[in-house]
Motif scaffolding. Structure first.
Motif, mmCIF file in Angstrom:
data_model
loop_
_atom_site.group_PDB
_atom_site.id
_atom_site.type_symbol
_atom_site.label_atom_id
_atom_site.label_comp_id
_atom_site.label_asym_id
_atom_site.label_seq_id
_atom_site.Cartn_x
_atom_site.Cartn_y
_atom_site.Cartn_z
ATOM 1 N N GLY A 165 -8.505 0.634 2.979
ATOM 2 C CA GLY A 165 -7.050 1.202 3.058
ATOM 3 C C GLY A 165 -6.306 -0.021 2.357
ATOM 4 N N HIS A 166 -7.016 -1.217 2.084
ATOM 5 C CA HIS A 166 -6.006 -2.150 1.416
ATOM 6 C C HIS A 166 -6.381 -2.630 0.046
ATOM 7 C CE1 HIS A 166 -3.911 -2.629 5.081
ATOM 8 N NE2 HIS A 166 -4.940 -2.797 6.015
ATOM 9 N N ILE A 167 -7.206 -1.752 -0.348
ATOM 10 C CA ILE A 167 -7.191 -1.602 -2.037
ATOM 11 C C ILE A 167 -5.987 -1.193 -2.466
ATOM 12 C CG2 ILE A 167 -8.030 -0.226 -4.024
ATOM 13 C CD1 ILE A 167 -10.689 0.287 -2.286
ATOM 14 N N VAL A 168 -5.319 -1.919 -3.519
ATOM 15 C CA VAL A 168 -4.212 -1.597 -4.095
ATOM 16 C C VAL A 168 -4.362 -0.504 -5.099
ATOM 17 C CG1 VAL A 168 -2.227 -2.533 -5.480
ATOM 18 C CG2 VAL A 168 -3.001 -3.861 -3.683
ATOM 19 N N VAL A 169 -3.547 0.660 -5.129
ATOM 20 C CA VAL A 169 -3.880 1.805 -5.938
ATOM 21 C C VAL A 169 -2.574 1.987 -6.797
ATOM 22 C CG1 VAL A 169 -5.952 2.989 -4.655
ATOM 23 C CG2 VAL A 169 -3.406 3.283 -4.184
ATOM 24 N N ARG A 170 -1.444 1.538 -6.141
ATOM 25 C CA ARG A 170 -0.123 1.646 -6.933
ATOM 26 C C ARG A 170 0.628 0.454 -6.704
ATOM 27 N NH1 ARG A 170 -2.379 5.785 -7.839
ATOM 28 N NH2 ARG A 170 -1.868 7.832 -7.397
ATOM 29 N N PRO A 171 0.317 -0.547 -7.819
ATOM 30 C CA PRO A 171 1.089 -1.745 -7.548
ATOM 31 C C PRO A 171 2.457 -1.944 -7.293
ATOM 32 C CG PRO A 171 -0.745 -1.821 -9.533
ATOM 33 C CD PRO A 171 -0.266 -0.453 -9.124
ATOM 34 N N ASP A 172 3.111 -0.908 -7.786
ATOM 35 C CA ASP A 172 4.611 -0.538 -7.613
ATOM 36 C C ASP A 172 4.939 0.161 -6.418
ATOM 37 O OD1 ASP A 172 3.640 1.380 -8.860
ATOM 38 O OD2 ASP A 172 5.383 1.638 -10.122
ATOM 39 N N GLY A 173 3.851 0.421 -5.385
ATOM 40 C CA GLY A 173 4.311 1.446 -4.585
ATOM 41 C C GLY A 173 4.795 0.679 -3.193
ATOM 42 N N PRO A 174 4.764 1.497 -2.026
ATOM 43 C CA PRO A 174 5.582 1.067 -0.980
ATOM 44 C C PRO A 174 4.932 -0.137 -0.222
ATOM 45 C CG PRO A 174 4.320 3.327 -0.347
ATOM 46 C CD PRO A 174 4.277 2.768 -2.169
ATOM 47 N N ALA A 175 5.631 -0.962 0.504
ATOM 48 C CA ALA A 175 5.076 -2.068 1.096
ATOM 49 C C ALA A 175 4.232 -1.628 2.485
ATOM 50 C CB ALA A 175 6.112 -2.981 1.621
ATOM 51 N N CYS A 176 3.148 -2.362 2.330
ATOM 52 C CA CYS A 176 2.034 -2.178 3.500
ATOM 53 C C CYS A 176 2.269 -3.090 4.567
ATOM 54 C CB CYS A 176 0.468 -2.184 2.794
ATOM 55 S SG CYS A 176 -0.788 -1.903 4.157
ATOM 56 N N GLY A 177 1.591 -3.044 5.774
ATOM 57 C CA GLY A 177 1.966 -4.016 6.662
ATOM 58 C C GLY A 177 0.992 -5.119 6.585
ATOM 59 N N CYS A 178 -0.003 -5.198 5.647
ATOM 60 C CA CYS A 178 -0.916 -6.100 5.184
ATOM 61 C C CYS A 178 -0.333 -7.227 4.355
ATOM 62 C CB CYS A 178 -1.905 -5.921 4.597
ATOM 63 S SG CYS A 178 -1.935 -5.390 3.089
ATOM 64 N N GLY A 179 1.038 -6.947 3.840
ATOM 65 C CA GLY A 179 1.720 -7.792 2.932
ATOM 66 C C GLY A 179 1.811 -7.525 1.530
ATOM 67 N N GLN A 180 0.708 -6.418 1.229
ATOM 68 C CA GLN A 180 0.772 -6.292 -0.334
ATOM 69 C C GLN A 180 1.759 -4.681 -0.232
ATOM 70 O OE1 GLN A 180 -3.484 -7.060 -1.889
ATOM 71 N NE2 GLN A 180 -3.633 -5.605 -0.179
ATOM 72 N N ARG A 181 1.879 -4.486 -1.808
ATOM 73 C CA ARG A 181 2.557 -3.238 -1.902
ATOM 74 C C ARG A 181 1.336 -2.295 -2.563
ATOM 75 N NH1 ARG A 181 7.822 -3.889 -1.663
ATOM 76 N NH2 ARG A 181 7.989 -1.834 -2.300
ATOM 77 N N GLY A 182 1.576 -0.887 -2.373
ATOM 78 C CA GLY A 182 0.748 0.065 -3.026
ATOM 79 C C GLY A 182 -0.643 0.257 -2.268
ATOM 80 N N CYS A 183 -0.787 -0.454 -1.262
ATOM 81 C CA CYS A 183 -2.118 -0.162 -0.484
ATOM 82 C C CYS A 183 -2.309 1.414 -0.274
ATOM 83 C CB CYS A 183 -2.260 -0.874 0.551
ATOM 84 S SG CYS A 183 -2.506 -2.727 0.708
ATOM 85 N N LEU A 184 -3.922 1.662 -0.448
ATOM 86 C CA LEU A 184 -4.148 3.119 -0.348
ATOM 87 C C LEU A 184 -3.593 3.612 1.297
ATOM 88 C CD1 LEU A 184 -5.795 5.652 -0.986
ATOM 89 C CD2 LEU A 184 -7.752 4.556 -0.094
ATOM 90 N N GLU A 185 -3.416 2.729 2.019
ATOM 91 C CA GLU A 185 -3.245 3.198 3.474
ATOM 92 C C GLU A 185 -1.825 3.543 3.567
ATOM 93 O OE1 GLU A 185 -2.657 0.321 7.343
ATOM 94 O OE2 GLU A 185 -4.723 0.732 7.073
ATOM 95 N N ALA A 186 -0.792 2.962 2.851
ATOM 96 C CA ALA A 186 0.494 3.178 2.853
ATOM 97 C C ALA A 186 0.817 4.498 1.913
ATOM 98 C CB ALA A 186 1.249 1.905 1.888
ATOM 99 N N LEU A 187 -0.192 4.874 1.346
ATOM 100 C CA LEU A 187 0.026 6.250 0.421
ATOM 101 C C LEU A 187 -0.574 7.162 0.740
ATOM 102 C CD1 LEU A 187 0.013 4.036 -2.734
ATOM 103 C CD2 LEU A 187 1.755 5.613 -2.146
ATOM 104 N N ALA A 188 -1.905 7.180 1.665
ATOM 105 C CA ALA A 188 -2.703 8.344 1.754
ATOM 106 C C ALA A 188 -3.406 8.460 3.176
ATOM 107 C CB ALA A 188 -3.995 8.286 0.852
ATOM 108 N N SER A 189 -2.891 7.731 4.202
ATOM 109 C CA SER A 189 -3.124 7.782 5.384
ATOM 110 C C SER A 189 -2.383 9.057 6.295
ATOM 111 C CB SER A 189 -2.766 6.436 6.205
ATOM 112 O OG SER A 189 -1.471 6.524 6.224
#
Length: 310
Positions: A165-189
């Motif tokens: 879930g914390h593989i970055v698939v969209r580097p300019d994507g939405p913020a994730c709770g883990c601190g990164q942006r564009g994580c799979l979890e933030a886009l496809a959960s």
């Protein structure tokens, strides 16, 4: 009848069973986790639930459970039997194995991570049965993963393996709770699809299941939201299969309940992205919400077989 206690502790509810040596569910029970009462009360609820299951076995099966397995969310130290941290339950460094062992009269206790434990069951007796290498990915509130290798689940050097879930698939994507942006979890959960569809439909109560229904009825806005999630999911899965070369990708969780509405476009999107990689079977999970409980039972029986062989 010889049996073990199996417990699957979630943020909302607990599922439990008495499991026979052949994997048969001899008794099942559920109850609320009650996390609003605080972490100490949750731990006490788990211990009391386990004690009730032990008593049920003595009364109805003629003997006490010979071992117990418990699956919990968050970070765990399986080797030492410690539930290190779970944000949704509020606990830290709970010596779960010791506490349960004491409450259950000294029987051996195995502690497992909820997703890896569910993956163990799917791999051995569910959708991955017969596959020597698989990746189990439940799409729920978040996205996790369990890496199956010849009947066991790879935990990694520090217990963090499989966090797809914390593989970055969209580097300019939405913020994730883990601190990164564009994580799979933030886009496809399921949560991400619910948020996207609530915004697109203008209905703040709309969720991922509503989006799937709208896709099935041909709503173009829903199709766009759904396809965005499928594309992100395919990108994450192709990264995972490039690294792991699994024979099967097992997709579970709430989003998988959409059935072929998810699997038809997902299989196509993964196939479109692979180049040299071998395309694995992409299949729905088979055990539903009983996977964690069944896996906890498997952990308990594994513990006994390990002790015998030692």
């Amino acid at each position: 009848m010889k049996h073990v206690i199996a417990l699957d502790v979630g943020g909302t509810g607990m599922k439990a069973a008495l499991v026979g040596a052949d994997g048969t569910l001899l008794h099942e029970a559920r109850r609320a986790t009650g996390r609003e009462r605080g972490p100490d009360a949750v731990v006490e609820s788990i211990l009391a639930f386990a004690a009730e299951l032990r008593a049920h076995g003595e009364q109805h099966l003629g003997e006490s459970a010979v071992a117990a397995g418990v699956a919990v969310p968050g970070i765990i130290d399986a080797e030492n039997g410690i539930a290190v941290y779970a944000s949704n339950l509020g606990w830290r460094d709970v010596p779960m194995r010791t506490l349960l062992g004491e409450r259950l009269g000294g029987v051996p206790v195995a502690l497992g991570h909820d997703v890896r434990t569910g993956g163990l069951a799917e791999g051995r007796i569910g959708a991955g049965k017969g596959a020597d290498r698989f990746l189990f990915v439940p799409l729920g509130t978040g996205i996790a993963g369990a890496i199956g290798i010849t009947g066991t689940i790879e935990a990694g050097a520090h217990g963090y393996a499989g966090e797809i879930g914390h593989i970055v698939v969209r580097p300019d994507g939405p913020a994730c709770g883990c601190g990164q942006r564009g994580c799979l979890e933030a886009l496809a959960s399921a949560s991400a699809v619910s948020r996207a569809w609530a915004a697109a439909s203008g209905d703040p109560e709309a969720d991922a299941a509503d989006c799937a229904k709208a896709v099935e009825s041909g709503d173009p806005a829903a199709v766009r939201v759904w396809q965005d999630a499928v594309d992100a999911l395919a990108a994450g899965l192709v990264t995972a299969l490039t690294l792991l070369d699994p024979r099967a990708l097992i997709i579970g969780g709430g989003l998988a309940e959409a059935g072929e509405t998810l699997f038809v476009p997902l299989r196509a999107a993964v196939k479109e992205r692979v180049t040299f990689q071998k395309l694995p079977d992409i299949v729905p999970a088979a055990l539903g919400d009983t996977a964690g409980c069944l896996g906890a039972g498997l952990l308990a029986w594994d513990l006994l077989s390990t002790e015998v062989s030692a």
